[in-house]
Scaffold this motif. Structure first.
Motif, PDB file in Angstrom:
ATOM      1  N   PHE A 510     -45.973 -12.756   4.934  1.00  0.00           N
ATOM      2  CA  PHE A 510     -45.320 -12.493   3.920  1.00  0.00           C
ATOM      3  C   PHE A 510     -44.014 -12.007   4.524  1.00  0.00           C
ATOM      4  CE2 PHE A 510     -49.705 -12.263   2.513  1.00  0.00           C
ATOM      5  CZ  PHE A 510     -49.952 -13.928   2.268  1.00  0.00           C
ATOM      6  N   GLU A 511     -44.396 -11.384   5.000  1.00  0.00           N
ATOM      7  CA  GLU A 511     -42.310 -11.053   5.948  1.00  0.00           C
ATOM      8  C   GLU A 511     -41.336 -11.909   5.798  1.00  0.00           C
ATOM      9  OE1 GLU A 511     -45.020  -7.013   5.580  1.00  0.00           O
ATOM     10  OE2 GLU A 511     -45.058  -9.514   6.206  1.00  0.00           O
ATOM     11  N   GLY A 514     -40.162 -14.390   3.661  1.00  0.00           N
ATOM     12  CA  GLY A 514     -39.650 -13.336   2.372  1.00  0.00           C
ATOM     13  C   GLY A 514     -39.707 -13.379   1.300  1.00  0.00           C
ATOM     14  N   VAL A 515     -41.696 -13.587   1.007  1.00  0.00           N
ATOM     15  CA  VAL A 515     -42.073 -13.013  -0.072  1.00  0.00           C
ATOM     16  C   VAL A 515     -42.052 -11.717   0.245  1.00  0.00           C
ATOM     17  CG1 VAL A 515     -44.347 -14.442  -0.910  1.00  0.00           C
ATOM     18  CG2 VAL A 515     -42.991 -15.527   0.085  1.00  0.00           C
ATOM     19  N   LYS A 516     -42.080 -11.775  -1.179  1.00  0.00           N
ATOM     20  CA  LYS A 516     -42.332 -10.243  -1.525  1.00  0.00           C
ATOM     21  C   LYS A 516     -43.169 -10.027  -2.818  1.00  0.00           C
ATOM     22  CE  LYS A 516     -37.378  -8.965  -0.853  1.00  0.00           C
ATOM     23  NZ  LYS A 516     -36.095  -8.012  -0.931  1.00  0.00           N
ATOM     24  N   PRO A 517     -44.138  -8.710  -2.835  1.00  0.00           N
ATOM     25  CA  PRO A 517     -45.083  -8.875  -3.872  1.00  0.00           C
ATOM     26  C   PRO A 517     -45.457  -8.453  -4.772  1.00  0.00           C
ATOM     27  CG  PRO A 517     -45.303  -6.914  -2.524  1.00  0.00           C
ATOM     28  CD  PRO A 517     -43.768  -7.747  -2.137  1.00  0.00           C
ATOM     29  N   ARG A 521     -49.556  -4.537  -2.430  1.00  0.00           N
ATOM     30  CA  ARG A 521     -49.185  -4.843  -0.869  1.00  0.00           C
ATOM     31  C   ARG A 521     -49.209  -5.421   0.099  1.00  0.00           C
ATOM     32  NH1 ARG A 521     -52.848  -3.378   3.349  1.00  0.00           N
ATOM     33  NH2 ARG A 521     -54.255  -2.062   2.288  1.00  0.00           N
ATOM     34  N   LEU A 522     -48.484  -5.721   1.292  1.00  0.00           N
ATOM     35  CA  LEU A 522     -49.035  -6.493   1.663  1.00  0.00           C
ATOM     36  C   LEU A 522     -49.983  -6.058   2.914  1.00  0.00           C
ATOM     37  CD1 LEU A 522     -45.608  -8.357   2.296  1.00  0.00           C
ATOM     38  CD2 LEU A 522     -47.558  -8.845   0.574  1.00  0.00           C
ATOM     39  N   VAL A 591     -48.684 -12.289  -5.098  1.00  0.00           N
ATOM     40  CA  VAL A 591     -47.486 -12.709  -3.773  1.00  0.00           C
ATOM     41  C   VAL A 591     -47.085 -14.169  -5.516  1.00  0.00           C
ATOM     42  CG1 VAL A 591     -47.736 -11.489  -1.696  1.00  0.00           C
ATOM     43  CG2 VAL A 591     -48.757 -14.313  -3.085  1.00  0.00           C
TER      44      VAL A 591
END
Length: 791
Positions: A510-511, A514-517, A521-522, A591
């Motif tokens: 995800f990092e 560029g996917v932010k929760p 958390r991830l 997400v």
């Protein structure tokens, strides 16, 4: 008499060169646009219609409900379905195909790019009888090591058309077990551009490494859409499709079915076909209206002629025949020029649309019929009406009041301007929305940062360690393709609580994108429970089972699971399915929905987990300052470690190719809208010329009374700017309804923002202003004395 009428028509054509040129140019442009659109639409509707027996060959399509309850069709069906269908009495033949990709080589020389190929049952020739150039297609795939190729592949790898008996090697991207040698048994004709299939190589489905044998155990007998097996059916002649008790779609209709997921070639949107037909009709209508308006607006120059001829004994039928003949002469010249324009534009159109559309108007009966139909319809509309109007005046009336008749229709001509520019502004708004939606589908619609990301079809730990050490590499991560593509495996008989689809990723996935929760958390490498656990640790064999413990949900899964918000789902327990097993897992994060497959389809509910062994896909993020050099280094490392070239491609480029059909079609729509713009401008220029001509003496008086050139220009421009402004009252609501309906067919789409409407209107207004202003400047520059002597 004919010679007299022809001489009069040619004399009138030569005397009124400006208006004749405007009329003929508008008609030619309209004819060319309609013919090009008709050729494209016919091409879209002719997919796979040339195959023998195509009229009773079908694809078995599975049906299910999407995450929002909408009906979904899946081209992929369980491999076992074919055997079940063969037992039915109304089915003549059944065969499966499963498309794949791989590296092809011959004599130790591998390809530098990926080839599409397909595993096919030996009976495929009985269902889809592609014409063979060399060898016999029927029975060519009986042996497990056999293959059939197209002429294009034969020339590319063997340098000749007939390589029967020779061998090629294929390294499937989905098969980690290496390279397989295959013997060429037949050569087929090249696939036409108008086909739903993309595979140029057919591999026997009896091969040990084929999809049908490599994964023989289907994890769920009622699951659909999770594989890539397509089941094709040929019904016995005379069988009613309703009596087949199956959801069957004719292969000739597959290209017009965007609701069916998993097709190899992207289907066309039926709404786009309808829109194109509408654009073509509007362009031709505008051209015909221009013709009628200009002809009737200049009636004052022909009324004296009409009166004199009637006094001399001419009957109304004679005059109708003369004027219809004159108008048909204009229309015929416009048609000839239009056909010539099509011959010049058919090549660029094929390049734009990536097609091979032919234009043999001499031998193509359908095309000849279309051209004659356009000529007759346009002639009936644009030639007959003005002739009836002009020939219907009485001699005494026209000889006494001819100079005043032309002004009576000025209000009608302003209505024509309103209608024309309403249609034009509508087309401009629609083109802008389609263009924005295309750009959105390629980039923002995925909701992923794909800039500088390469995709590699392996996540071998040794290779990944080498790539990570390359200076230009920013990050790497592994995943399944389904985690990126987000395609759904639906369950036809869903029982009990909802079981979410499990998609697999690695730490940093995800990092990297560029996917932010949205909540929670991830995945964290320092927390052991974030990783799936083996039942036997370490695993004792390849069949060892594992179980996820922590998952991250997407927004669709939160909604499908009944949680009121992403925050409410954190630390709750949900059920996920892995193969035939279901188990409970804890939610640690949520997400947004994302997918690189298509904005046409809704993203399914998914739970992301970390698999305890390497996955099939590696994502490589490159640093922005040295991407080209870094990619070359990666390919060199790949070749050195793998002993053969592999597939490495840009994810952004892949998405762009997936939507290339939509992008090309939007460009074609924009070109057609440009043609409509040119036709409308020609009509407006002609109307302004007529208006100025009819008011020549008035302009002379105004100038004699002290009016300057700017005053005359302002007066003439204002007369046609008001109708153009009023056209927005019609265009905006029509465009809003049309585009609203079109965008509703996408699961994710752009908004119809106000600036699009305003910009389209401003553009149309500026074009109209420039068109009228140009002619007004010419009129205003004339001498008053000459204008006062007019008529």
């Amino acid at each position: 008499m004919f010679r007299t009428y022809l001489a009069a028509a040619l004399r009138h054509l030569a005397y009124n060169r400006l208006y004749a040129a405007i009329n003929i140019a508008g008609l030619a442009l309209g004819f060319a646009t309609v013919i090009l659109i008709a050729l494209y639409v016919r091409n879209e509707l002719s997919f796979d219609s040339g195959l023998p027996g195509a009229d009773h060959t079908y694809l078995a399509v599975a049906r299910a409900s999407g995450p929002r309850g909408e009906p979904i069709g899946f081209a992929s069906t369980p491999p076992a379905l074919a055997a079940q269908l063969l037992a039915r009495s109304n089915i003549d033949a059944v065969a499966r195909m499963a498309e794949d990709q791989g590296i092809v080589s011959h004599d130790g020389k591998p390809s530098r790019h990926v080839e599409n190929f397909a595993y096919a049952d030996p009976d495929i020739a009985s269902v889809i009888p592609w014409p063979a150039l060399y060898g016999v297609f029927d029975g060519a795939l009986d042996a497990p090591d056999s293959a059939v190729i197209t002429r294009k592949i034969a020339l590319a790898y063997f340098g000749k058309e007939n390589p029967i008996g020779e061998t090629i090697e294929i390294s499937p991207l989905s098969d980690p077990r290496g390279t397989h040698s295959l013997r060429i048994m037949a050569v087929l004709k090249d696939l036409p551009a108008e086909t739903t299939w993309t595979a140029e190589i057919l591999v026997s489905g009896r091969a040990a490494f084929s999809t049908f044998n490599y994964r023989p155990a289907w994890p769920c007998s009622t699951c659909i859409g999770g594989g890539n097996t397509h089941t094709y059916v040929r019904l016995r002649p005379g069988t009613n499709i309703e009596s087949a008790s199956l959801d069957l779609v004719p292969i000739t209709k597959l290209h017009q079915r965007p609701d069916i997921r998993g097709m190899e070639n992207p289907p066309v949107e039926p709404s786009m076909i309808i829109a194109l037909c509408g654009v073509g009709g509007l362009v031709m209508l505008i051209a015909a209206i221009n013709f009628i308006t200009l002809f009737t607006a200049r009636m004052t120059r022909r009324l004296v002629e009409v009166g004199v001829r009637k006094v001399a004994g001419a009957r109304q039928g004679d005059l109708i025949l003369q004027f219809v003949g004159e108008n048909l002469l204009h229309i015929t010249i416009g048609l000839i020029i239009g056909v010539a324009v099509v011959e010049q534009l058919i090549g660029p159109m094929n390049a734009l649309l990536n097609r091979n559309i032919g234009f043999n108007w001499i031998r193509d009966i359908e095309l000849i019929g279309l051209i004659l139909l356009i000529w007759l319809v346009t002639g009936a509309l644009a030639a007959t009406y003005p002739a009836l109007i002009l020939s219907g005046f009485r001699p005494a009336q026209v000889l006494r009041t001819a100079p005043m008749v032309g002004r009576a229709g000025e209000r009608g001509r302003q209505v024509v301007v309103v209608v024309q520019f309403a249609l034009l502004i509508t087309l401009m708004i629609c083109s802008a929305v389609i263009y924005r939606q295309t750009g959105y589908a390629k980039d923002a619609g995925t909701r992923l940062n794909m800039d500088g990301v390469l995709i590699a079809w392996t996540c071998n730990p040794a290779l990944r360690n080498e790539i990570v050490r390359i200076p230009g590499v920013e990050a790497t991560t592994c995943s399944s393709w389904n985690a990126l593509g987000q395609t759904e495996m639906a369950n036809r008989k869903r029982q009990g609580p909802l079981a979410l689809q499990a998609d697999y990723v690695d730490y940093g996935f995800f990092e990297l994108y560029g996917v932010k929760p949205l909540a929670g958390r991830l995945f964290d490498r320092t927390l052991p429970k974030d990783k799936g656990a083996w039942d036997n640790d370490p695993p004792t064999d390849d069949a060892a089972a594992y179980q996820l413990r922590h998952v991250i949900l997407n927004a669709a899964a939160v909604k499908a699971s009944g949680f009121p918000s992403p925050v409410a789902a954190i630390e709750k327990t949900v059920t996920v399915t892995e193969g035939n097993t279901r188990h409970s897992v804890q939610v640690i994060g949520v997400v947004p929905d994302f997918s690189v497959e298509s904005v046409r389809q809704s993203v399914p509910a998914a739970a992301f987990g970390i698999m305890p062994y390497p996955m099939e896909l590696m994502s490589i993020k490159l640093r922005p300052d040295r991407r080209r050099q870094t990619r070359s280094v990666i390919e060199a490392v790949w070749t050195r470690l793998g002993n053969q070239p592999k597939s490495i491609y840009s994810l952004k480029g892949y998405v762009a190719r997936e939507f290339s059909d939509m992008q090309n079609l939007s460009a074609f729509v924009a070109c057609c809208a440009g043609a409509a713009l040119m036709v409308a401008c020609l009509g407006l220029f002609g109307l302004s010329a007529v208006a100025a001509e009819q008011r020549t003496r008035e302009i002379g008086i105004r100038k004699a009374m002290g009016a300057g050139r700017s005053d005359i220009v302002e007066w003439l421009v204002r007369r046609y700017m008001v109708p153009v402004v009023a056209a927005n009252l019609l265009a905006w609501p029509i465009a809003y309804m049309l585009m609203g309906q079109w965008l509703s067919g996408f699961a994710s789409h752009v908004d119809m923002e106000l600036w699009i409407f305003a910009a389209s209107s401003a553009c149309a207004l500026a074009i109209a202003w420039l068109t009228v202003c140009l002619h007004a400047l010419i009129i205003a520059a004339g001498k008053p004395a000459k204008a006062l002597r007019y008529e």
